[in-house]
Design a protein around this motif. Structure first.
Motif, PDB file in Angstrom:
ATOM      1  N   GLN A 114       0.812  -1.216   0.000  1.00 35.16           N
ATOM      2  CA  GLN A 114       0.000   0.000   0.000  1.00 35.16           C
ATOM      3  C   GLN A 114       0.844   1.264   0.000  1.00 35.16           C
ATOM      4  OE1 GLN A 114      -3.052   0.351  -0.549  1.00 35.16           O
ATOM      5  NE2 GLN A 114      -3.585   2.406   0.148  1.00 35.16           N
ATOM      6  N   SER A 115       1.951   1.270   0.748  1.00 37.08           N
ATOM      7  CA  SER A 115       2.801   2.464   0.793  1.00 37.08           C
ATOM      8  C   SER A 115       3.388   2.771  -0.578  1.00 37.08           C
ATOM      9  CB  SER A 115       3.925   2.277   1.813  1.00 37.08           C
ATOM     10  OG  SER A 115       4.732   1.155   1.474  1.00 37.08           O
ATOM     11  N   VAL A 116       3.738   1.735  -1.339  1.00 37.26           N
ATOM     12  CA  VAL A 116       4.276   1.925  -2.684  1.00 37.26           C
ATOM     13  C   VAL A 116       3.167   2.352  -3.640  1.00 37.26           C
ATOM     14  CG1 VAL A 116       5.483   0.815  -4.601  1.00 37.26           C
ATOM     15  CG2 VAL A 116       6.084   0.225  -2.243  1.00 37.26           C
ATOM     16  N   VAL A 117       1.976   1.800  -3.448  1.00 41.04           N
ATOM     17  CA  VAL A 117       0.825   2.205  -4.266  1.00 41.04           C
ATOM     18  C   VAL A 117       0.585   3.705  -4.146  1.00 41.04           C
ATOM     19  CG1 VAL A 117      -1.705   2.073  -4.421  1.00 41.04           C
ATOM     20  CG2 VAL A 117      -0.359  -0.014  -4.270  1.00 41.04           C
ATOM     21  N   LEU A 118       0.615   4.220  -2.909  1.00 43.77           N
ATOM     22  CA  LEU A 118       0.385   5.651  -2.685  1.00 43.77           C
ATOM     23  C   LEU A 118       1.482   6.498  -3.325  1.00 43.77           C
ATOM     24  CD1 LEU A 118      -0.701   5.415   1.056  1.00 43.77           C
ATOM     25  CD2 LEU A 118      -2.175   6.057  -0.866  1.00 43.77           C
ATOM     26  N   THR A 119       2.726   6.026  -3.267  1.00 39.45           N
ATOM     27  CA  THR A 119       3.840   6.753  -3.870  1.00 39.45           C
ATOM     28  C   THR A 119       3.716   6.802  -5.384  1.00 39.45           C
ATOM     29  OG1 THR A 119       5.298   6.090  -2.047  1.00 39.45           O
ATOM     30  CG2 THR A 119       6.353   6.845  -4.070  1.00 39.45           C
ATOM     31  N   LEU A 120       3.438   5.664  -6.002  1.00 41.94           N
ATOM     32  CA  LEU A 120       3.298   5.603  -7.459  1.00 41.94           C
ATOM     33  C   LEU A 120       2.083   6.403  -7.936  1.00 41.94           C
ATOM     34  CD1 LEU A 120       4.096   1.823  -8.105  1.00 41.94           C
ATOM     35  CD2 LEU A 120       5.574   3.791  -8.617  1.00 41.94           C
ATOM     36  N   ALA A 121       0.989   6.321  -7.180  1.00 36.63           N
ATOM     37  CA  ALA A 121      -0.216   7.064  -7.546  1.00 36.63           C
ATOM     38  C   ALA A 121       0.035   8.569  -7.453  1.00 36.63           C
ATOM     39  CB  ALA A 121      -1.378   6.658  -6.655  1.00 36.63           C
ATOM     40  N   GLY A 122       0.764   8.999  -6.415  1.00 30.87           N
ATOM     41  CA  GLY A 122       1.092  10.420  -6.277  1.00 30.87           C
ATOM     42  C   GLY A 122       1.974  10.914  -7.398  1.00 30.87           C
ATOM     43  N   MET A 190       4.281  12.907  -5.385  1.00 29.46           N
ATOM     44  CA  MET A 190       4.754  11.604  -4.937  1.00 29.46           C
ATOM     45  C   MET A 190       4.970  11.607  -3.428  1.00 29.46           C
ATOM     46  SD  MET A 190       8.227   9.593  -6.101  1.00 29.46           S
ATOM     47  CE  MET A 190       9.305  10.867  -5.410  1.00 29.46           C
ATOM     48  N   ILE A 191       5.618  12.649  -2.931  1.00 27.22           N
ATOM     49  CA  ILE A 191       5.891  12.750  -1.496  1.00 27.22           C
ATOM     50  C   ILE A 191       4.640  13.186  -0.736  1.00 27.22           C
ATOM     51  CG2 ILE A 191       7.272  13.974   0.244  1.00 27.22           C
ATOM     52  CD1 ILE A 191       9.451  14.235  -1.981  1.00 27.22           C
ATOM     53  N   TYR A 192       3.932  14.144  -1.290  1.00 27.04           N
ATOM     54  CA  TYR A 192       2.763  14.763  -0.647  1.00 27.04           C
ATOM     55  C   TYR A 192       1.689  13.731  -0.295  1.00 27.04           C
ATOM     56  CZ  TYR A 192      -1.191  18.163  -0.560  1.00 27.04           C
ATOM     57  OH  TYR A 192      -2.288  18.923  -0.244  1.00 27.04           O
ATOM     58  N   PHE A 193       1.227  12.987  -1.287  1.00 25.65           N
ATOM     59  CA  PHE A 193       0.169  12.014  -1.048  1.00 25.65           C
ATOM     60  C   PHE A 193       0.672  10.828  -0.225  1.00 25.65           C
ATOM     61  CE2 PHE A 193      -1.961  13.944  -4.828  1.00 25.65           C
ATOM     62  CZ  PHE A 193      -3.178  14.226  -4.216  1.00 25.65           C
ATOM     63  N   SER A 194       1.874  10.359  -0.541  1.00 22.87           N
ATOM     64  CA  SER A 194       2.410   9.208   0.171  1.00 22.87           C
ATOM     65  C   SER A 194       2.587   9.519   1.651  1.00 22.87           C
ATOM     66  CB  SER A 194       3.748   8.790  -0.444  1.00 22.87           C
ATOM     67  OG  SER A 194       4.300   7.702   0.259  1.00 22.87           O
ATOM     68  N   PHE A 195       3.192  10.658   1.954  1.00 28.18           N
ATOM     69  CA  PHE A 195       3.427  11.040   3.349  1.00 28.18           C
ATOM     70  C   PHE A 195       2.102  11.216   4.082  1.00 28.18           C
ATOM     71  CE2 PHE A 195       4.007  13.945   6.854  1.00 28.18           C
ATOM     72  CZ  PHE A 195       5.222  13.586   7.408  1.00 28.18           C
ATOM     73  N   TYR A 196       1.176  11.977   3.486  1.00 33.30           N
ATOM     74  CA  TYR A 196      -0.075  12.294   4.178  1.00 33.30           C
ATOM     75  C   TYR A 196      -0.877  11.036   4.500  1.00 33.30           C
ATOM     76  CZ  TYR A 196      -4.655  14.272   5.221  1.00 33.30           C
ATOM     77  OH  TYR A 196      -5.844  14.587   5.832  1.00 33.30           O
ATOM     78  N   HIS A 197      -1.103  10.201   3.509  1.00 41.51           N
ATOM     79  CA  HIS A 197      -1.962   9.044   3.723  1.00 41.51           C
ATOM     80  C   HIS A 197      -1.293   7.967   4.580  1.00 41.51           C
ATOM     81  CE1 HIS A 197      -5.344  10.308   1.297  1.00 41.51           C
ATOM     82  NE2 HIS A 197      -4.507  10.721   0.364  1.00 41.51           N
ATOM     83  N   ASN A 198       0.017   7.784   4.420  1.00 47.30           N
ATOM     84  CA  ASN A 198       0.712   6.797   5.255  1.00 47.30           C
ATOM     85  C   ASN A 198       0.762   7.228   6.717  1.00 47.30           C
ATOM     86  OD1 ASN A 198       1.581   4.516   3.574  1.00 47.30           O
ATOM     87  ND2 ASN A 198       2.786   6.017   2.453  1.00 47.30           N
ATOM     88  N   VAL A 199       1.102   8.500   6.950  1.00 47.93           N
ATOM     89  CA  VAL A 199       1.216   8.991   8.329  1.00 47.93           C
ATOM     90  C   VAL A 199      -0.160   9.102   8.972  1.00 47.93           C
ATOM     91  CG1 VAL A 199       1.942  10.937   9.774  1.00 47.93           C
ATOM     92  CG2 VAL A 199       3.403  10.164   7.893  1.00 47.93           C
TER      93      VAL A 199
END
Length: 304
Positions: A114-122, A190-199
């Motif tokens: 999931q963390s990689v999914v969020l990064t790639l999607a961002g 990439m950083i924005y969405f991944s950081f927000y949703h993961n954290v």
């Protein structure tokens, strides 16, 4: 401050959900740019200026505010606001809408964490957004870089016509600097969405609605700040390519050529020009966007 309700959302078709995501993204962008545009303008002025010998050099944010107010008037802080206002609805709508689509695509089959999914999607959403926004960015930077008062400045549409008449719609005209815009938006999102949703998934939700609002705001603030720090070299390159070129001819041509040239001539820290106004804008601005999007989308789900 009301928090999104915990009751199950109504059943909507995929098309209806997509339309609501698009509309919520547009609301988020319009509100964010209306509040934060002056800091975006100051960021651009810092990025296009030369060294201390430059007659238009600003030594600090306060110095920039003071000189612009005295020389160009109060309304000068909103130079170039029409292009982003016209663009923010489709731009942010595209960002959030495409993020959800890419997230579903990369999550298909549960083959990717999931963390990689969020990064790639961002990353993918940011590059999609860049293609939509780049022509508006070219016009905005042209308007922001002018030193005349706003009353003497040509309109947004006159400026757009001049750019198209002189250089066309391609990479020398209305799509100048596309590669640096792709880098700027791709890295940021990439950083924005991944950081927000993961954290947000790690930090426990607060029971008190006001405290939960501040939890989300703080995570969004950190996401916007971190993303701004990492992607600003691409932002500097974009401003140099899209802004005024030296009198002797075109100096800044492509993204990595510009990064290399700025580093060689002005040093490493020149790649971070405008960082403070960028953080002041996109730190809280990033939090505002995410919160407006989430609360708008939740309101639509429960009231439409």
């Amino acid at each position: 401050m009301a928090t999104p309700t915990a009751k199950p959302p109504k059943e909507f078709s995929a098309a209806s959900l997509a339309a609501m995501q698009f509309a919520a993204g547009g609301c988020a962008g319009f509100i964010e740019v209306s509040m934060m545009h002056p800091l975006d303008l100051i960021k651009t002025r810092f990025q296009i200026q030369g060294g201390p010998s430059d007659p238009h050099h600003y030594s600090s944010i306060a110095d920039c505010f003071k000189k612009m107010y005295r020389q160009e008037g109060l309304l000068s802080f909103y130079k170039g606001i029409l292009p982003p206002l016209l663009a923010e609805t489709p731009k942010r709508a595209t960002k959030f809408f495409s993020f959800e689509r890419y997230k579903n695509l990369f999550a298909y089959g549960n083959y990717i964490p999931q963390s990689v999914v969020l990064t790639l999607a961002g990353l993918s959403a940011g590059m999609t957004e860049a293609i939509v926004i780049n022509p508006f960015e070219v016009i905005k930077v042209r308007l922001q870089s002018e030193r005349r008062s706003i009353a003497q400045q040509k309109s947004t549409f006159q400026t757009a016509r001049e750019i198209v008449a002189a250089d066309g719609l391609g990479l020398k005209g209305l799509n100048k600097g596309l590669s640096s815009t792709l880098g700027r938006h791709g890295v940021f999102n990439m950083i924005y969405f991944s950081f927000y949703h993961n954290v947000k998934g790690i930090v426990p939700e607060a029971k008190d609605p006001t405290m939960d609002f501040f939890r989300r705001f703080l995570i969004g603030l950190c996401a916007g700040t971190l993303s701004s720090v990492v992607n600003i070299p691409f932002d500097v390159a974009k401003s140099r390519i899209q802004g005024p070129q030296p009198p002797e001819g075109i100096k800044y041509r492509t993204c990595f050529q510009t990064l290399s040239l700025v580093y060689k001539e002005e040093g490493y820290f020149a790649l971070y020009k405008g960082l403070l106004p960028k953080i002041l804008r996109l730190g809280p601005g990033g939090a505002i966007m995410l919160l407006v999007y989430e609360y708008s989308f939740d309101w639509m789900q429960n009231n439409l």
